[in-house]
Motif scaffolding. Sequence first.
Motif, mmCIF file in Angstrom:
data_model
loop_
_atom_site.group_PDB
_atom_site.id
_atom_site.type_symbol
_atom_site.label_atom_id
_atom_site.label_comp_id
_atom_site.label_asym_id
_atom_site.label_seq_id
_atom_site.Cartn_x
_atom_site.Cartn_y
_atom_site.Cartn_z
ATOM 1 N N THR A 392 0.834 -1.202 0.000
ATOM 2 C CA THR A 392 0.000 0.000 0.000
ATOM 3 C C THR A 392 0.872 1.258 0.000
ATOM 4 O O THR A 392 1.995 1.251 0.505
ATOM 5 N N GLY A 393 0.316 2.297 -0.557
ATOM 6 C CA GLY A 393 1.006 3.584 -0.579
ATOM 7 C C GLY A 393 0.621 4.407 0.637
ATOM 8 O O GLY A 393 0.326 3.864 1.708
ATOM 9 N N SER A 394 0.580 5.692 0.440
ATOM 10 C CA SER A 394 0.267 6.586 1.546
ATOM 11 C C SER A 394 -1.249 6.778 1.653
ATOM 12 O O SER A 394 -1.942 6.905 0.640
ATOM 13 N N HIS A 395 -1.745 6.782 2.875
ATOM 14 C CA HIS A 395 -3.191 6.965 3.106
ATOM 15 C C HIS A 395 -3.361 7.933 4.271
ATOM 16 O O HIS A 395 -2.509 7.983 5.169
ATOM 17 N N SER A 396 -4.474 8.667 4.270
ATOM 18 C CA SER A 396 -4.692 9.627 5.357
ATOM 19 C C SER A 396 -4.810 8.928 6.714
ATOM 20 O O SER A 396 -4.544 9.526 7.754
ATOM 21 N N ILE A 397 -5.213 7.675 6.709
ATOM 22 C CA ILE A 397 -5.170 6.874 7.947
ATOM 23 C C ILE A 397 -3.818 6.162 7.921
ATOM 24 O O ILE A 397 -3.622 5.210 7.158
ATOM 25 N N SER A 398 -2.896 6.636 8.741
ATOM 26 C CA SER A 398 -1.504 6.197 8.579
ATOM 27 C C SER A 398 -1.339 4.690 8.772
ATOM 28 O O SER A 398 -0.449 4.079 8.182
ATOM 29 N N GLU A 399 -2.219 4.075 9.566
ATOM 30 C CA GLU A 399 -2.092 2.631 9.800
ATOM 31 C C GLU A 399 -2.321 1.815 8.520
ATOM 32 O O GLU A 399 -1.985 0.628 8.462
ATOM 33 N N LEU A 400 -2.907 2.449 7.521
ATOM 34 C CA LEU A 400 -3.158 1.741 6.254
ATOM 35 C C LEU A 400 -1.969 1.845 5.307
ATOM 36 O O LEU A 400 -1.906 1.139 4.301
ATOM 37 N N SER A 401 -1.029 2.704 5.626
ATOM 38 C CA SER A 401 0.071 3.008 4.693
ATOM 39 C C SER A 401 1.206 1.996 4.811
ATOM 40 O O SER A 401 1.474 1.469 5.897
#
Lengths: 499, 358
Positions: A392-401
């Motif tokens: 995964t790339g960068s996401h506003s929910i950092s735990e998803l990144s």
Amino acid sequence: MPKAFFYVLIFAAICNLFWSGQSLGDDVEAWMKASKLAGEGTFESKYPSATAYRNPLSNLREESEKKHLVGDRLFDKKFSDDLNRPDYGLGPTYNHLSCIGCHAKDGRGALPIVPTTNPWTRLGTGAQIFLRISLKEDLKETPSAENNWGSPIPVPGFGLQLFHLGSFKLRADNPGSGLAEVWMKYDFSKFTYPDGTQVELRKPIFQIRSPYDETTPGSSRILAKDVQTSPRMTPPMIGLGLIEAIPKEDILNLAKRDLSAWGIHGKPNWVIDRQKELQKDPVPLSLGRFGLKANTPSVFHQSLGALNGDMGVTNFAFPKESIEGTELFEAFKQNWKPGIEASDEISQALVFYSQTLAVPSRRNVEDLQVLEGAKLFQTVGCTNCHHPSYKTGSHSISELSGQRIYPYSDFLLHDMGEGLADGRSDFRASGRDWKTRALWGIGLTKVINPRAGFLHDGRARTLEEAILWHGGESKLSRELFTKLSKSQRDSLISFLKSL
Amino acid sequence: MKFLWIAALLVGLNSHAVTPEEIVDHIARKVIVQDYVDLASRAADLHASILTLKSSPTQENMLKAQQAWRDCRQPWETSEAFLYGPVSSLGLDPSIDTWPLNKIDLQAVLASNRTLDLDFVRNLGANLQGFHTVEYLLFGEGTSAQKKVASELTSKELEYLDSTSALLVEKTGQLAHAWTTNADPDNPSLPGFVEIISRPGPNNPFYPTTQAVLSEYVKGIIGILDEVANGKIAGPMGSTIGSADPSLVESPFSWNSVADFSNNVRSALYVYSGDYRATPGPGIIDVVRDTDPELAKNTERALRRIIFEMSRIGGDVEIPFREAIVQPEPRKKIEHIIQLLNELSATFTNKILPIVEG
């Protein structure tokens, strides 16, 4: 594809099968043994139970987990169509009273109970399936503002979704009904393997009765020949935020692969993005990732669209009642309270919850039958579309990144053949196209809901039935699957059950 | 001599170490199935008492019907620690227990000139069916100032009560049948869900091992403790007295809310102890006891303590929960109960689940 080449390909694949059946060899790839399907967010449980899909990502920080739990309560909340209540917002037409009503335990839905004599059976209050509707149209190769970016054309007086339930006062002629009644029964058929084994297949067929605008039999707009309908069975809720976090380029690159030897040519769907519309973007299109035809771009759009559509609860992203503008709604208005029905807090909490549900870890990854099944899964070509892994790339929910994940999908549209075709187009998806479904967690489907059905309309009772319905671009893979020995087929299914 | 021989036999029986397989089987058959059978039977009793009330709407029959509603409500609430299997997969919950009901539409139904038969009610929204519709019709608003009496019942209300309680009989009957006889009407060859859950093994489609079933049982307990604490109680409570919302409280008309919560915890206790009414265990406690006897005992005590604390929310005065949440002293007690429930849920998650999963 030249016919001779086709046979060479089948021959090579079959040789490979026999070889792979004899030894697992050294070419076991990382995905075949990967256990943590959702990276650090994977929910690990020694014995997954009926609540296996109901867990927050394991790597959520404390504050994020609190937000998730707020959304969890709201996901279970039954909205009311009683004007005097604070939880008012349901209807006036709807398919269910709550999110959890359809997404039972956050899992796949099941078809209604049809008595064994297979009579037409009416969809009722517990139904977990509905019909999408639109007018017949040609695919728009060049989406533009003029053609509403290729989005489906609503049926006049009905819209894009057939709501089978309604508030009591909505229809004096048929209290409790929505736009129309929906009835269902099965078509049964049999598939016979080359080794003589037979499998019964079933397909739900639907009938629309008693539409609200019917003055004489057959006069309703919904029954006209240019109306396309398509059933939608509730999909599972797990891992959605992680899918959102996959870099767009990674999906688009998969569409560029040359898989013509397999007859496969996945294509992305480009769809209206409600967030871009709200930001007044002149070209409000994004890559479709969610919905069975990849017809929504984000969890935000998908969740709040469903809140509005499936339950009739207006929200800041979708502030209009789903049947606004119809004669039915105009007549009902005196029993309705204007305004946004779900507060922004409720809407945002539901989106956050939907983004942060964990995927359970795999079981039995070292089991030899499971490993053999993983190799067969690759050999017969399943991985062409059920692409195993991403970072995964960068996401506003950092735990998803930055997570290594294994959803087993390319998230592209594929022609799945006549057997699965619904005949209804949706942006760039044709009436034969479906998005490759993610397979993570699929092995727990029945633990969560013993009656759950696979595929877009829940027709497949087992994973085997689901495979046998594959056609179109997946025809070769299905043929290779059917040519496997019984034990090899069992191994492949074992692999799927380990996901 | 004969007495001594029997005593020795009993001692021998008592010393028999109960196996996890026996625990799984006992909970499935003697707790879960028995609860659902009781539910179906009490729904039939409720319908029968409503038919009596319909034919003879006396105050005595009214009180009997109200009590029959409470009696029927009990096994439903004590089933909430085992919400896996048919209750979910058959989609029965909305027709049995949708809250809130739509009072405006209920009045419209009653004011209509329609025949309120079973098929009519079946096709109405779920928020015009089930327990709370029957509750409202039998108990009225249920405020301190207004308790419904038989003379207030209209013929339309009685007609509706008959049909909606008949539907409750139908749905609870389907649920019991799915556990005892056939788990999925689409697949008549399938046995009752009790045979599936009580016979784990490699060929079981859902439960590969005994530990998997024990894990399911414990997760069911965790689920209901969490739901009672943070949903059913904390939701209407709000974070402050000013944000409390009595309209969100379930079973308000019958003043049965606290009994509902207690029965939810009792549901957890049934599975944990394996005791169901007069039938003794074994239960999850027996698995825990082998590893940590203190934990086993303290957990049972904690469950019983919560049930007791719930009975003391109003002190010596019976006050409905919807009134308790807007009064300072009862709120303190309720906040304490939430804390106890959350602590116990954490115990089941962090200590008991690892033990049963081995």
